[in-house]
Each structure stands twice: as structure tokens, then as C-alpha cells.
Write a protein that holds these residues in place. Structure first.
Motif, PDB file in Angstrom:
ATOM      1  N   GLN B  98      58.057  13.502  23.079  1.00  0.00           N
ATOM      2  CA  GLN B  98      57.884  12.907  24.930  1.00  0.00           C
ATOM      3  C   GLN B  98      58.946  10.452  24.110  1.00  0.00           C
ATOM      4  N   LEU B  99      59.848  10.190  24.619  1.00  0.00           N
ATOM      5  CA  LEU B  99      60.122   8.990  24.337  1.00  0.00           C
ATOM      6  C   LEU B  99      59.299   8.221  25.488  1.00  0.00           C
ATOM      7  N   ASP B 100      58.647   7.146  25.435  1.00  0.00           N
ATOM      8  CA  ASP B 100      57.775   6.255  26.624  1.00  0.00           C
ATOM      9  C   ASP B 100      58.503   5.026  26.282  1.00  0.00           C
ATOM     10  N   ARG B 101      59.718   4.647  26.878  1.00  0.00           N
ATOM     11  CA  ARG B 101      59.555   2.555  27.116  1.00  0.00           C
ATOM     12  C   ARG B 101      60.165   2.385  25.883  1.00  0.00           C
ATOM     13  N   GLN B 103      61.733   0.635  23.381  1.00  0.00           N
ATOM     14  CA  GLN B 103      63.114  -0.567  23.076  1.00  0.00           C
ATOM     15  C   GLN B 103      63.603  -1.599  21.769  1.00  0.00           C
ATOM     16  N   PRO B 144      59.330  -6.808  26.676  1.00  0.00           N
ATOM     17  CA  PRO B 144      57.843  -6.228  27.084  1.00  0.00           C
ATOM     18  C   PRO B 144      56.824  -6.732  25.609  1.00  0.00           C
ATOM     19  N   ASP B 253      65.853  15.714  27.472  1.00  0.00           N
ATOM     20  CA  ASP B 253      66.074  15.694  28.618  1.00  0.00           C
ATOM     21  C   ASP B 253      65.837  13.930  29.306  1.00  0.00           C
ATOM     22  N   GLU B 255      65.736  12.009  31.081  1.00  0.00           N
ATOM     23  CA  GLU B 255      65.903  11.391  32.767  1.00  0.00           C
ATOM     24  C   GLU B 255      64.217  11.530  32.366  1.00  0.00           C
ATOM     25  N   ASN B 256      63.219  12.648  31.685  1.00  0.00           N
ATOM     26  CA  ASN B 256      61.852  12.602  31.290  1.00  0.00           C
ATOM     27  C   ASN B 256      62.040  12.342  29.919  1.00  0.00           C
ATOM     28  N   GLY B 257      62.884  11.733  28.987  1.00  0.00           N
ATOM     29  CA  GLY B 257      62.662  10.947  27.898  1.00  0.00           C
ATOM     30  C   GLY B 257      62.175  12.407  27.130  1.00  0.00           C
ATOM     31  N   ILE B 258      62.616  13.391  27.475  1.00  0.00           N
ATOM     32  CA  ILE B 258      62.286  15.034  25.855  1.00  0.00           C
ATOM     33  C   ILE B 258      63.164  15.210  24.866  1.00  0.00           C
ATOM     34  N   VAL B 260      62.970  18.423  22.367  1.00  0.00           N
ATOM     35  CA  VAL B 260      62.668  19.056  21.864  1.00  0.00           C
ATOM     36  C   VAL B 260      63.720  19.666  20.139  1.00  0.00           C
ATOM     37  N   LEU B 302      70.570   5.877  34.786  1.00  0.00           N
ATOM     38  CA  LEU B 302      70.414   6.939  35.077  1.00  0.00           C
ATOM     39  C   LEU B 302      71.349   6.968  36.267  1.00  0.00           C
TER      40      LEU B 302
END
Lengths: 238, 306
Positions: B98-101, B103, B144, B253, B255-258, B260, B302
Motif C-alpha cells: 500500500q502506498l501512503d502519502r 510525494q 510536508p 487500486d 483509490e486505496n493505494g493498493i 498487488v 480522484l
């Protein structure tokens, strides 16, 4: 050595320096407000903040940035981990909606269902390719990923013990039918003791044949005759 | 004895005894700047001559084919599961990332730093838990504060997205191959059998207290009466960066940064994984702007996909 004492004319430089030092010390003394002297309970542990940056006092009061230049902080973007904390379950549910649209398989193995498959039951598994496989359920493997739920079926084909694992959600598995429920609830989750000849159920072909005949509307006589028969083996007891 | 001068001490002024320092103090050396050196022509550097093998330009030419055209992303390893193909009934083990923020927090340029790279940051951190120096760095870049930061080398300036751009999961396409780099799980002080795959000694038949030991550490007098440097022994195992190449991307995905990927990826769950286009496969045929959106425009991006 106070200001009230008469100041002698400077006899030497040393005396002048001493007087300067005393004056500095007196100006540096922290002013205590009158209220705290009246109410001892209001007395602060540390003196109130004085103008200017004094690191020791500021840190004790948890003010680390006083007197320092303010550094701008850009707010972070939207967090996907907060919006979607469990991506694996999303993937699992997407797959189950395709592989098991009616939810029948999930119900068969759901712990909330009182009529779920339990170890000791006799099952017949219809495959997409090949003959149906039947056997006693020795083990229902439900580990971390529900999509990988699997069952172990044991049967004896011409006196040879055969064990087969089946992934419950595999597209190869067309259907699972419960032929016969365990007479008595097994006191174990994993019935590996059934590999011993003493506890081995043996071939389940007869039971499966009767069940299939009954389902297709055949004679029921032989099935009823066997219901009262006592079984000699001690199933479920170690 | 040195020759005595004819001058008497009193001929000189007393000031020479205490030379006064001028008001403008002598400049102390605070940094040592390298003196610009002109390259010697001893080693055949020149306009019409071929580039020497031992030079930076030659190194760049060698790496040209291997360096990806675009940046990668930092992802968090969430765990492993399996995907069933409804048509063929084939089960494929996969890892969910999962990609989280993610940048772009910085650039590395060839003219300033000697190579081209994109610095990507992921996660977030409390401002009061970050030193002022770090906070100032992020403020200077206009991005950030990030918890994890890593560099992704790229081939040239075209592969550097705008500073502050948000990298989303659709950077990777379903069916493309990626390389995954992460710190492997630490095994602590591991013995020889685990670390090097030695087979140990017999369990019985008179074996005393030596079932998993090293046994011999080498030959004797003929081999120098010593243990050779680099002899494999027990020691710390794991906790190092490992690369798994050519992992196929199975699902994406945005939207959820997934993301696989097929197979396994080094490291434990919640570990940070560096993903980038596989260097041993043809580069994906996508534009450089795919998967990279400007900061502040994520909401619009999005909405457009929905």
C-alpha cells in the motif's frame, strides 16, 4: 555587600569589577509577584517566564520554540492507510464475490453456522475436471487468509489410504456436499488419529453411493437399515 | 651564535614588543573549498577522443540501459494472500503493498550532485518530533514532513517529476514488472546451519554435543595454520536490503493505494518497500505523467477516475 552600603571611591580596578558583578547579580534576580508570597499554594515550581529566550526555563515548561523563528509546516495529503486500513480483506472480498457469489461456500465453513462442515463429516467434492472425490474430513484449515480455506479428505480406495487437500474457493471445485454428518462430535479439530487402522473409517464409497442414489430418487431400504447399527470403533476418543 | 646586529634595543620603538592587531580581524578558515583543478591531459581526455572507461561520463553511458526512465514509489508491506484465476483455476501467491502519502520531496541533479534521482517520501511525522533542521529542509522544499525517505535513480532530467507531486498507485500498470527492494527480516545471531545451509552432524551414533556445530574451520599447516579471512561462520543474519527482481503487478487500486505483486517481497509486514520498474524487462510504455499528480490536485484526479 549591598547597594545600600556606602560606595567607596574606587581604590583599585579589582574593587570596581567586584561592584559591577554585585550590581549585575542584583539586576538579574527574578522578581517574585506579590500574590505568590501571599498564597503559598500558588507558588510556581519555577519562576514565570522572563522576556527573552532562556532555554532552561522554556524547556521545563514545554515551550521549545519560544523566541525561535517559526518554521512553516505544509499539511500532509490524504492518507490511504487511514482510509483503507485493511487492503487484504478488500482483495479477499472482491475475489469471494466472484468465486462464491451466493455465499454458500462461506456459509458451509462459517463458525457462526450451526450446520457447518465439521471434522468427521463425510464429504463429496465435485471437480470441474475429473471424477468426484469423497472422504472423511480430517482437517479444516482456516489460517490468516479466508480465501485459502482448505479441507483434507481421507478415503480408502481399494484398501489404500488416500488423502486429498481441496481449496474451498478454488474455481476447480464445482461443489461440496455433505454426505453424512459425524455421529458424535469429534473432540478434536484435527483427526489425524484416523490414520491408524484402529480408528480408520475406511472406505466411504458405500455411504456416498447410497447418498447419491437417495438423492436421485432410488430405493431407501438399505439406507434405513443401517441407521441403527452400532459402530464398534471408538471415534473421537484418543 | 647568530651575528649580533649593530642596533641597540632602545633604538626600536617599544610598540614592536606588542604588535597591535588591526580592527579587521584576520579571516579564519571556516571551510576548505576544493581548488578548481584543470584535468591533466596525461590520460587522453579531449574533444575528439573516445571517453575513457574510468570516468563519470563513461559510467553514465554504461548505466544508461539499466536506469529506469521514471521514478519509483515507497510502499508498506501489508501481507500475503492468493489470487485465483476464475478461468484457469490457477492459484497465484501475491503480496499486498500500500502506498501512503508518497510525494516527491527532492531532486538530485547531475550538475549539482553528480547523478539524476528523485527523492520520495512517504508517511507523515509530528512536527514537534522532528528536528528544526529537518523541518527547515522540508519547508524549504515546500513539502510536508515525511516519515520515510528514499531515492530512486532515474536516467535523465525527464524522469524528475515536479517537486511536491503526489505519487499514486496507478504509477504501476497491471501486468508490468517491478523490482522490490526492502530490508529483510532480521534473524539475529544465526548459526551455520541456518545462515549457510550446512548440514550439521549426526543426531546419534555417539555424537557428543556437536549436532549443529561448524566442525572444522579449515585445513591445518598446509593452509597457513590459520583460518582464512572470509571463512563462513555463525553471525548476524538478515536485516539487510534485498532486491527481488521482475515481480509482476497483478492488481492496482488507485483509490486505496493498493499494489498487488506476484510472489514474496523481503521484510516483515509494515515494512517499507521500494518499488520501481524492473530493469531486466522492457520499460512500460506509459507517459511519464501517469501516476504522478500535482500537490493539491489529488481530489480532482480522484474525481476524474470515478
Amino acid at each position: 555587600m549591598s547597594l545600600s552600603a556606602p560606595v567607596r571611591p574606587l581604590a583599585c580596578i579589582k574593587q570596581a569589577i567586584r561592584q559591577c558583578r554585585i550590581e549585575l547579580q542584583q539586576t538579574r534576580r527574578y522578581a517574585v509577584p506579590a500574590t505568590e508570597a501571599e498564597y503559598p499554594s500558588l507558588q510556581t515550581r519555577y519562576p514565570p517566564p522572563t522576556p527573552g529566550f532562556r532555554p532552561s526555563q522554556a524547556i521545563k515548561q514545554n515551550r521549545f520554540e519560544t523566541g525561535l523563528k517559526k518554521i512553516p509546516v505544509v499539511p500532509p495529503p490524504r492518507s490511504t492507510t487511514k482510509a483503507c486500513p485493511d487492503p487484504i480483506s478488500i482483495l479477499t472480498n472482491k475475489q469471494i464475490s466472484v468465486l462464491d457469489p451466493t455465499g454458500a461456500r462461506t456459509r458451509l465453513f462459517s463458525p457462526a453456522n450451526p450446520e457447518r462442515v465439521q471434522p468427521g463429516d463425510i464429504l463429496v467434492v465435485r471437480l470441474r475436471t475429473g471424477d468426484p472425490v469423497s472422504g472423511t474430513v480430517l482437517n479444516i484449515r482456516q489460517r490468516h487468509q479466508p480465501i485459502d480455506t482448505a479441507i483434507l479428505l481421507r478415503n480408502q480406495l481399494t484398501r489404500v489410504g488416500v488423502e486429498v487437500w481441496f481449496k474451498v474457493y478454488s474455481p476447480n471445485v464445482e461443489g461440496i456436499e455433505v454426505v453424512q454428518r459425524a455421529v458424535k462430535r469429534a473432540r478434536r479439530a484435527k483427526l489425524y488419529y484416523m490414520r491408524q487402522p484402529r480408528h480408520d473409517v475406511g472406505s466411504v464409497e458405500g455411504v456416498v453411493k447410497q447418498y447419491l442414489r437417495q438423492r436421485s430418487g432410488g430405493p431407501l431400504g438399505s439406507r434405513e437399515a443401517n441407521t441403527g447399527r452400532k459402530t464398534g470403533s471408538k471415534k473421537g476418543r484418543k | 651564535m647568530p651575528p649580533r646586529s649593530g642596533l641597540t634595543p632602545f633604538a626600536l620603538t617599544p610598540r614592536f614588543l606588542c604588535p597591535s592587531v588591526p580592527r579587521t580581524f584576520a579571516r579564519t578558515i571556516r571551510t576548505i573549498q576544493p581548488t578548481p583543478r584543470t584535468r591533466t591531459d596525461r590520460f587522453n581526455h579531449g574533444a575528439g577522443l573516445p571517453i575513457l572507461g574510468a570516468s563519470k561520463s563513461a559510467a553514465f553511458l554504461r548505466k544508461e540501459a539499466m536506469l529506469p526512465l521514471r521514478t519509483g514509489a515507497l510502499a508498506i508491506k501489508k501481507g500475503m494472500t492468493a489470487i485465483y484465476d476464475p478461468a484457469t483455476a490457477k492459484r497465484t501467491a501475491c503480496t499486498v503493498l500500500q502506498l501512503d502519502r508518497c510525494q516527491v520531496t527532492g531532486h538530485k541533479r547531475r550538475d549539482a550532485h553528480g547523478y539524476w534521482a528523485v527523492q520520495i517520501g512517504c508517511g507523515t511525522k509530528e512536527a514537534r518530533n522532528v528536528t528544526r533542521a529537518e523541518r527547515g529542509n522540508y519547508a524549504a522544499q515546500g513539502v510536508p514532513i515525511k516519515r520515510h525517505v528514499a531515492e530512486f535513480r532515474v536516467k535523465d532530467a525527464a524522469g524528475l517529476p515536479e517537486l511536491g507531486s503526489i505519487v499514486t498507485a496507478d504509477l504501476f500498470q497491471e501486468g508490468q514488472y517491478v523490482d522490490a527492494r526492502a530490508d529483510s527480516r532480521g534473524m539475529g545471531f544465526a548459526g551455520g546451519m541456518k545462515r549457510w545451509g550446512w548440514s550439521g552432524q549426526p543426531a546419534s551414533h555417539g555424537n557428543s554435543l556437536s549436532h549443529r556445530v561448524m566442525g572444522s574451520s579449515g585445513a591445518s599447516q598446509g593452509s597457513g595454520s590459520r583460518v582464512h579471512p572470509g571463512k563462513r561462520m555463525a553471525g548476524r543474519m538478515g536485516g539487510e536490503q534485498q532486491t527481488v527482481q521482475c515481480l509482476k503487478v497483478l492488481r492496482v487500486d488507485k483509490e486505496n493505494g493498493i499494489v498487488v505483486v506476484h510472489g514474496a517481497v523481503p521484510g516483515p509486514k509494515k515494512g517499507i518497500v521500494k518499488l520501481q520498474d524492473a530493469i531486466k524487462k522492457p520499460w512500460p510504455q506509459v507517459e511519464l505523467s501517469v501516476g504522478v499528480s500535482k500537490m493539491g490536485s489529488t481530489a480532482e484526479a480522484l474525481e476524474s477516475t470515478i
